[in-house]
Design an enzyme around this catalytic site. Sequence first.
Site: not given
Ligand SMILES: O=C(O)c1cc(=O)[nH]c(=O)n1[C@@H]1O[C@H](COP(=O)(O)O)[C@@H](O)[C@H]1O
Length: 269
Positions: A96
Site C-alpha cells: 500500500k
Molecule cells: O489491499 C488489500 O489486500 C486489502 C484491501 C482491503 O480493502 N481489505 C483487506 O483486507 N486487504 C488485505 O487483505 C488481507 C485480508 O486478510 P484476511 O481478512 O485475513 O483474509 C490483509 O492482508 C489486508 O491487509
Amino acid sequence: MTLHKLTQQIQEKKSFLCVGLDIDLEKIPAHLLQEEDPIFAFAKAIIDATHDLCVAYKPNTAFFEAYGVKGWQALEKTINYLNENYPDHFTIADAKRGDIGNTSTRYAKAFYEDLNFDSVTIAPYMGKDSVEPFLDFEDKFAILLALTSNAGSADFQTKSVDGKPLYQEVLKTASQYQHSERLMYVVGATKAEYLSNIRAIVPDAFLLVPGVGAQGGSLSEVVKYGKNDQVGLLVNSSRGIIYASVESDFAQAARAKALELQQEMAGLL
Ligand SMILES: O=C(O)c1cc(=O)[nH]c(=O)n1[C@@H]1O[C@H](COP(=O)(O)O)[C@@H](O)[C@H]1O
C-alpha cells in the site's frame, strides 16, 4: 507476468484464489519457532501445500516489516522461493505505497526490480504523479485501492464528491492514467453489492478482492456482480486459510480450506 498468462492459469486451475501470507509469529504453530527463520518456514509450508489450488500469493509486507531486518529477509526468501519454484503464480506485494513521483519510482523499483514481485498495492490519495511511476514497468502491475473492505471506507471512499461516490471518481480518473492497462483495483469482498457499478466503470480490469473468510465477504456475491468475460477477479483469503490449524497439521488444514474455496470457485465459473 502477463495478463494473458494469469487468465490462462485461472482457466486451467479453475481457481482465482489468492492466498494471503499475513504471517504473525504469535499465531503460527509453536514448533516452527525452533526454526532458524520461522516466518519463511511457515510461508514455504503454506505455499507447498496450496500452490496447485491458487493462482496468486499476496504477502502483506506489514507482517514481515514488523520483524525488522529478519522480516525483510524472510520476505525476500519467500518471493525468491515463489519465483524459483512456482513461476506461474502471480505475486502481490501488499505494501500500500504511493508518494511524490521520484519516491514512488523508488518504491516501484524496490518491489518490481529488487524483489521481483509481479505487482504492488498502492493508494490513490496523492493522485496521478504518485501512481504513474508504478505503471512504467512492462509486465508489472499496480493494484490501486478503490473501495476497501473495512468500515473506515465510509469515511472518504463512499462520500459524495460532485454528486458521485469518491471511489467511482478514483476508478474513472485512474483508468485515464498513462499505461492504465497495468492497473488493477482493490474492492473489498464485503462490498460485493457495489461491484456492478464498478464493472460499469472498469469492465476489463482485474479486481483484487480481499475479505472472504475472516472478514465474512461472500464469494458467490463477488462472482455474481464482479466477474467479467475473462473472470477478471483475484479473491484473497489470508487468516481463513493460513491459520486453519495451529497444530502440526497446519499445512494440510490450510490446504483443506484452500480446496474448499477452489471448489466453490470452480462451481461458480
Ligand atoms: O489491499 C488489500 O489486500 C486489502 C484491501 C482491503 O480493502 N481489505 C483487506 O483486507 N486487504 C488485505 O487483505 C488481507 C485480508 O486478510 P484476511 O481478512 O485475513 O483474509 C490483509 O492482508 C489486508 O491487509
